[in-house]
Design an enzyme around this catalytic site. Sequence first.
Site, short mmCIF file in Angstrom:
data_model
loop_
_atom_site.label_atom_id
_atom_site.label_comp_id
_atom_site.label_asym_id
_atom_site.label_seq_id
_atom_site.Cartn_x
_atom_site.Cartn_y
_atom_site.Cartn_z
N PHE A 140 0.68 -0.74 0.52
CA PHE A 140 0.10 0.16 -0.02
C PHE A 140 0.81 1.09 0.20
CE2 PHE A 140 -2.40 3.36 1.29
CZ PHE A 140 -3.63 3.38 0.43
N ASP A 225 9.09 2.84 1.76
CA ASP A 225 8.01 3.67 2.33
C ASP A 225 7.46 3.42 4.34
OD1 ASP A 225 5.46 4.95 2.81
OD2 ASP A 225 4.85 4.09 1.61
N LYS A 254 1.74 10.92 7.79
CA LYS A 254 1.66 10.20 8.87
C LYS A 254 2.07 10.83 10.35
CE LYS A 254 -1.16 6.44 6.67
NZ LYS A 254 -1.06 5.25 6.20
C1 LIG Z 1 -1.11 6.04 4.65
C2 LIG Z 1 0.02 5.00 3.63
C3 LIG Z 1 0.41 5.62 2.51
C4 LIG Z 1 -0.69 6.82 1.27
O1 LIG Z 1 -0.60 7.89 2.94
P1 LIG Z 1 -1.47 9.35 2.66
O2 LIG Z 1 -1.06 9.90 3.68
O3 LIG Z 1 -3.39 8.43 2.47
O4 LIG Z 1 -1.84 9.57 0.74
C5 LIG Z 1 1.14 5.13 1.95
N1 LIG Z 1 2.66 4.55 1.38
C6 LIG Z 1 2.23 4.03 2.92
C7 LIG Z 1 3.10 2.47 3.60
C8 LIG Z 1 0.72 3.81 4.00
O5 LIG Z 1 0.53 3.95 5.58
#
Ligand SMILES: *Cc1c(COP(=O)(O)O)cnc(C)c1O
Length: 407
Positions: A140, A225, A254
């Site tokens: 994700f 990420d 986040k």
């Molecule tokens: C939440 C998340 C995203 C996307 O972040 P948004 O602020 O919702 O665009 C990307 N990568 C990971 C691993 C995430 O948990």
Amino acid sequence: MPDSAMIHLEHTYGANNYDPLPVVLVRGEGVYVWDEEGKQYLDMMSAYSAVSHGHCHPALVAALQAQSTQLNIVSRAFYTNKLGLFLQRACELTGFEQALPMNTGAEAVETAIKAARKWAYTVKGVPSDQANIIACAGNFHGRTTTIIGFSTEPEYKNGFGPFSAGLQTIPYGDIAALEKAITPHTAAFLVEPIQGEGGIIVPPTGYLKACAQLCKQHNVLLICDEIQTGLGRTGKWLACQHESVQPDAIVLGKALGGGLLPVSLFLTRKEVMDVFTPGTHGSTFGGNPLAAAVGLAALHVLEQENLIERAEKLGFYFQKKLKALNSPLIKEVRGRGLLIGVEINSQYSAKKICLALLKRGILTKETHATVIRFAPPLIITEEQIDFTIQMLEEVINSVILSVAKDH
Ligand SMILES: *Cc1c(COP(=O)(O)O)cnc(C)c1O
């Protein structure tokens, strides 16, 4: 409660792209939130790790309030007295040379993709428009039309094509698959150190380290990420530090916004960041002084309150207690620090368990059909974990009883 006027309004005027639990929240403080009727809940979701500091952290609210009376948005057409300080601290704490500010996580991932492609053409020497980026099945990385091209979840992807070229996915945790996938046109390997939305999937020990070696050997950028796993969530500043890996680049988001604002960063070494020159990339809101002040304070609080060590210690405690439940309903407890997934046997419904926990004052949400996520604010205490375990035990027992009755 489910007939709340507020729920009705969201259903009437909002798109149907979420399926929230039937609770209307009006206030939050620390690990707790309260609904319209004043009922208290322990937040085991923390907005998918965006609220690592707890709700309405006083130092962060103070930073937000103070900055908001001074200067908020000026765009990047000018310098401010906040952005440089924020970028400096983020680089110092993560070991990168430079950082590029965005707002949401998806924008930071998009920035990483653009950087990797341009680096491939201008530094690595990949022929024009042929750069390839590898990601992992179950990933994700966000919701933009480019990023969902990487997705292996039909729900995220179906009906939104055509997708961007030059994206490829391989099995997660499989180093041989990465070796096989890399070609002279590979710009980057984009990977989560632990897959969060994928179901709290922890790859085999040594995986990230082997990825780093392979990427180095083939001149491929390793981009981690860390939007969900970073900033202490797993018991280290960055989850890749569990394997002493310093990737070529990371993305943060986040928790970087302290639970108050969307704040994200793409961080890398200068040689990679240099692919961006004036006009090649940007964001109206990215790096605004309000976000920079809050981001800087968010980093400061993590350090000041030893939240990283806390996540490690309490994560260990939490996992131990979950494993000790020893229930036939639980298939596996996994995760690292305070990013924990409880996988239940597929004859039970994770959503039903989340609804029963809601009734008992615990907020969490299932990921996929069978994984319950436990990712509380890092300020949680042992007593609050004990309470959660007690409620979970009650729910599990009643679910097992009711399933037994069905048969
Ligand atoms: C939440 C998340 C995203 C996307 O972040 P948004 O602020 O919702 O665009 C990307 N990568 C990971 C691993 C995430 O948990």
